[in-house]
Design a protein around this motif. Sequence first.
Motif, PDB file in Angstrom:
ATOM      1  N   UNK A 335     -16.288   3.805 -39.282  1.00  0.00           N
ATOM      2  CA  UNK A 335     -14.846   3.794 -39.545  1.00  0.00           C
ATOM      3  C   UNK A 335     -14.530   3.374 -40.976  1.00  0.00           C
ATOM      4  N   UNK A 336     -15.411   2.591 -41.577  1.00  0.00           N
ATOM      5  CA  UNK A 336     -15.193   2.098 -42.950  1.00  0.00           C
ATOM      6  C   UNK A 336     -15.827   3.077 -43.921  1.00  0.00           C
ATOM      7  N   UNK A 337     -15.213   4.244 -44.106  1.00  0.00           N
ATOM      8  CA  UNK A 337     -15.874   5.323 -44.850  1.00  0.00           C
ATOM      9  C   UNK A 337     -16.109   4.955 -46.320  1.00  0.00           C
ATOM     10  N   UNK A 338     -15.322   4.029 -46.851  1.00  0.00           N
ATOM     11  CA  UNK A 338     -15.521   3.616 -48.229  1.00  0.00           C
ATOM     12  C   UNK A 338     -16.833   2.905 -48.467  1.00  0.00           C
ATOM     13  N   UNK A 381      -9.203   2.914 -27.797  1.00  0.00           N
ATOM     14  CA  UNK A 381      -8.674   2.518 -29.105  1.00  0.00           C
ATOM     15  C   UNK A 381      -9.737   2.668 -30.188  1.00  0.00           C
ATOM     16  N   UNK A 382     -10.946   2.192 -29.913  1.00  0.00           N
ATOM     17  CA  UNK A 382     -12.045   2.328 -30.874  1.00  0.00           C
ATOM     18  C   UNK A 382     -12.368   3.791 -31.138  1.00  0.00           C
ATOM     19  N   UNK A 411     -10.841   8.412 -22.007  1.00  0.00           N
ATOM     20  CA  UNK A 411     -11.793   8.405 -23.111  1.00  0.00           C
ATOM     21  C   UNK A 411     -12.188   9.813 -23.530  1.00  0.00           C
ATOM     22  N   UNK A 412     -11.814  10.807 -22.763  1.00  0.00           N
ATOM     23  CA  UNK A 412     -12.318  12.162 -22.953  1.00  0.00           C
ATOM     24  C   UNK A 412     -11.191  13.160 -23.235  1.00  0.00           C
ATOM     25  N   UNK A 413     -10.790  13.925 -22.239  1.00  0.00           N
ATOM     26  CA  UNK A 413      -9.794  14.970 -22.470  1.00  0.00           C
ATOM     27  C   UNK A 413      -8.486  14.451 -23.015  1.00  0.00           C
TER      28      UNK A 413
END
Length: 458
Positions: A335-338, A381-382, A411-413
């Motif tokens: 999530x922390x792409x930086x 949420x994650x 969590x899916x559809x």
Amino acid sequence: MKPQAPNRRPPRAGDASRPRVPHRSPTLPPLPAGSLGEALLVASDGLAAVLKGYALNDGLLGLWKTWPDLTPATRGAVQDLLYGTLRDYGRGQHILAGLLSKPLEELRIEALLLIALHRLEARPETAHTVVDQAVEAAARLAEGRLKALVNGVLRNALRQWDALMRDAANAPVARWRHPQWWISALRRHYPDTWESVLEGNNMHPPMSLRINPRRSDAEAYRHALHDEGMAFTELGPLALQLTQPRPVASLPGFAAGEVSVQDWGAQQAAALLDLHDGQRVLDACAAPGGKTAHLLESADLELLALELEPQRTQRIRDTLERLGLAAEIRTADCRAIGSWWDGKAFDRILADVPCSATGVARRHPDIKWLRREEDIAAFATVQAEILEALWQVLAPGGKMLYLTCSVFPEENGRQLARFAARHKDCRRTRFPDGSLEKQWLPSALHDGFYFALLEKTP
């Protein structure tokens, strides 16, 4: 995706900080090495850890450190007792409650009784030995104060066994061996098939293999299994399922990287991601590395594998080294792409996101009793955060395979529907069979998985 638990069961009062040390009686000698009593005693430590709220894998690591001199056979027996007891925990707990006049205060004695009850059901022809050895184990627990109680409870169980089982069959948690919230959720989401999903979760998991075409070929490997007397069925060109599970180390060519153990459902990811030579690929939540390796076995790729935990990152390295494969591996939060992205977009992304693991509970039976209903929303949420981050690094025209080992739509559809609604450049891509998504439920052939393919339109 490997099971994770954002909210474990709160540790029981008075137990959380108790040191886990080998039991020693001041008046009794240690139980004979390799005896059933020794296995029951050690397994009671492991089950007590789970009942405190710790994951089974963590509990096993602690057991092997606490009991370093166990023989391989005893270790195997301990694992069998733990996995079997946890698969049947809903029933065992119900039966034990019916045999006690009040709840037990000593957690290891409760664990010992649950394990012994499981063993009595699994091996009724050894009932006398089970009771005798459980009493011997109890003598080394709680300063021996509850030895008579263990003897009485187990003998009473034998006298009332048929009645106890009939009663358990009429209690949903005991009958289906799942918590009530899980049963209710499956009935709501799968009104026609919920019973088969629960039954699938209670099965012993199959053992499926994936042949590494860079080290072997299907025909040669089938011959190798025949030569070792290992019966199997063919699932695909490079996939086999053993009729009888075997220790990994006994598989022909395993150490040489010719084959991997991977569930047939998990093996779908590489094909569904639509891979081609030369693509730049991200495996965003990669440990322990099985799917990472399968991607690399399927095409010549420039692949980056990310994993949040350093210890699990090492497992990816070990997996690729055994198989003779290479990738860039980094410890990072996707999530922390930086912190990890070099600005060059990816052609393909495998988003094997953290989830409730409700489709692989038979491989991790502690999940059924550690997972909480509110965890589903926490995982969702994650997952949404991961999707938002990874979409930024996907190239226009690129594809992302969203994958969970969950059976719950939140969590899916539903997750994918919300994401697509937020992103006008997101197109749900159909799989070769014409479907927009695949929800595989646990069965005799595979675990439970969800797949959906997203394309980023230019």
